[in-house]
Design a protein around this motif. Sequence first.
Motif, PDB file in Angstrom:
ATOM      1  N   ARG A   1       0.874  -1.369  -0.054  1.00  0.00           N
ATOM      2  CA  ARG A   1       0.086   0.046   0.006  1.00  0.00           C
ATOM      3  C   ARG A   1       0.819   1.250  -0.072  1.00  0.00           C
ATOM      4  O   ARG A   1       1.853   1.400   0.933  1.00  0.00           O
TER       5      ARG A   1
ATOM      6  N   GLN B   1      -2.669   2.914 -10.254  1.00  0.00           N
ATOM      7  CA  GLN B   1      -3.931   2.721  -9.270  1.00  0.00           C
ATOM      8  C   GLN B   1      -5.161   2.444  -9.975  1.00  0.00           C
ATOM      9  O   GLN B   1      -6.234   1.866  -9.732  1.00  0.00           O
TER      10      GLN B   1
ATOM     11  N   LYS C   1      -3.070  -0.264  -4.391  1.00  0.00           N
ATOM     12  CA  LYS C   1      -3.668   0.678  -3.477  1.00  0.00           C
ATOM     13  C   LYS C   1      -2.886   1.904  -3.188  1.00  0.00           C
ATOM     14  O   LYS C   1      -1.588   1.802  -2.578  1.00  0.00           O
TER      15      LYS C   1
ATOM     16  N   ASP D   1      -2.720   5.920  -1.927  1.00  0.00           N
ATOM     17  CA  ASP D   1      -3.937   6.972  -1.087  1.00  0.00           C
ATOM     18  C   ASP D   1      -2.840   8.168  -1.171  1.00  0.00           C
ATOM     19  O   ASP D   1      -1.614   8.276  -0.630  1.00  0.00           O
TER      20      ASP D   1
END
Lengths: 347, 377, 96
Positions: free
Chosen positions: B92, B113, B118, B120
Amino acid sequence: MNASSRSPVNGKIALKHGAGGRAMRELIRDVILKGAAPAAFEGVGPDAMDDGAALRVGDQWLVITTDSYVINPPFFPGGDIGRLAVCGTVNDLAMMGATEPLALTCAVIVEEGFARADLERVRDSIHNACREARAAIATGDTKVMGNGELDGIVLNTAGVAFTRRVVTDRALTPGDRIIVTGTIGDHGLAVMAHRHELGFDAQLRSDVAPLNALVAAALDAAPDGIVAMKDPTRGGLASALHEMAEKSGVGVVLDEAKIPISDEVRAASELLGIDPLHAANEGKAVIGVRAQAVDAVLAELRAHPLGRDAEVIGACVAERPGFVILDTGFGRRLVTEPEGELLPRIC
Amino acid sequence: MSEPRAAGLRFQDPKTARRMADALARAVGEIGRAPVSVMHVCGSHEQAIAKYGLRAAFPLGLNVIMGPGCPVCVTDLPEVDEAVALAGQGVRIFTYGDMLRVPGTVKSLADVQAEGAKIDVVYSIGQAAQLARKSAEECVFFASGFETTAVATAAVLLANPPANFSVLSAHKYIPPVMEIVAEMPDTRVEGFLAAGHAATITGWGIFERFVERHRIPVVVAGFEPLDIMAGLLTLVELIRDGRAEVINAYPRCVTREGNLRAQQVLWKVFKPTGGRWRGIAHVPNGNLRLRDEFAAFDARRRFTIDLTKLWDYAPPSLAQSCVCGDIMGGIASPTDCPLFGRECVPDNPVGACMVSTEGTCRIWHQYGGHLNLGEER
Amino acid sequence: MCLGVPGKVISVDGALATVDFWGVRREVRLDIVDEPVEPGDYIMNHVGFAIRRIPPDQIGETLALYDELLRAMSEDDLMAADVRGEINATGEKKRV
């Protein structure tokens, strides 16, 4: 890499093609509208890429519009997807000059596993927003899709309304003034702060609201003074003005000091490095007004609760058609459209 | 509501700015030749110049060059490739907003993505560490930024980060690259506007040796419109008077010795190493990498990052016409690039300068840095 | 590149401060600021970290510095200022 592989719409559709800016207009023009049979009616059709269509029916115009709503998260400060779906469609009708919605349709597509309580919340807010807008849902549709086949809930609404006079987004002429009906960027910043869990403690709330009563009052005040309207949703004030300037063949010069922005939105924009002119609005209209009608329209807007922060923010000029120029007080710069999803600029 | 702003922190009075612009024009005129070229080495300076439309207020004889001041832009292809590869390995990734679209050799983080990796976007590395603490997965923070931002990374690594958290450092250190620009054979730069927030950490004292060595003035400036105008005015006066000095025009944030605590934190965690800056050169001591004591939190040592799949790819041919290096070196303007605004647009960037919102080309594209907007003053 | 935004400290809890950015409040870490920070202080925030406590007297000093820059200019060139003042209509040249 050849030229075609870098053309705006590549082999695959990207998120930016739905972001409300230039990429989306290119997708619609180059892919969606291609090969469509010519419209068999008199009026404003899909080529106009306006907020809706207008069909001549007797001595009136039937305005028709449809929109689909996907938003993550579906509940956000100041509203939810249900309120958004009603207001968005009511506002699209209003921007064409049709302020009395005859009927709406509502389709609900929901993901397996979605909480019943949440669906009831969305339903309630759909009904509440309808009451506020004096609109009614005449028919609908419901589908459930498998887990993971869609993200929670998607709504689609369509609306129809009659009007005697259609207002487009393309009839600005040099000398016309640009009015915005209130503070800008509220919806975009509220949703962004909520979505990215930015830890902001602020009164950032979406402005999602039905504008038809506000617009009706303004139109009554100056029936021939209002020449163009658009709601600055995705892509923000920047995209809306660009589209209006481009289609009308005028330049727009804005006075930055006049653009209403709340302290909260200004602060959040600064922290995130985002231009509030790029952030979405769901309860504001951009109105092009003949100079002599400005005072009447502004007074009428300010008398309405949804328009009390209305301001004249700029004027149309003959020079630099299609350009939007911002006078910052220090100098001038071009306003451009946001490209792709807005991201916090931070590092 | 605007009381605290008015209390002086914003330095945004247009009338004073115009008087400064008049003074700037006068000082440039007194030099008696044009153009007078100065360079800022901070993307945030460019951002502020563009946002407030200050370029329209600069005298025509003053050439304000945008230097290599955007760490997103100078992040090298292999650094992006490492993050993309890690994301592909199921780790991640957290990162700052505009690293998402920076193109690597083949893909950007936004591309992977879209394929399901993953990734963010966070506002702060502190937020990333908190999210990692709540997660059972391996979490990597892809860290970009100059020393100002690297200090935040260091602080998080010193504050007992969760065991599943590590850092892929693409942090850069500004002072060495100023040497490189000053030594470029074609350079036209007669003075530097130094980045106020980097200098908040390092102090303005570090520029003293630079000034001695290169006999070129440096002014440390802040980011409000008046800060920038005052910084440029001070710099042009130094050039006019032939004074090679450092002047701190941002005293509310910058001191001679800088933020000593932040420096301690920074150098406890990071060591400077040489490395390539995209489009510029190999910059000795220009990259910040984790010290051995922090190996456990160093994504490069924690994971085997497999870049062999990229070896089949030659650099994209368009990238070879890109003049990012010359633009960041102050030798070319975006409009000198054959790709600018055509093949290379913010939506579909070729070079790094178009990627970041602070990239020179992006800003010119966005704010029309090349257009005369016919200001009638 | 270092997007810095000044804010006013509302409260301090150990190494965390709540800072008001005139409309938005957010927690800001105090790990790297080199002076004690108290409610009422101004700080410069970068990515959620205070990098500097802005001494209140420095705000006035900055303004004084800018005034000085402009005063040096106007004393140098009163003639030009007079000419410009006439062009710009009355009042312009009287502003200090």
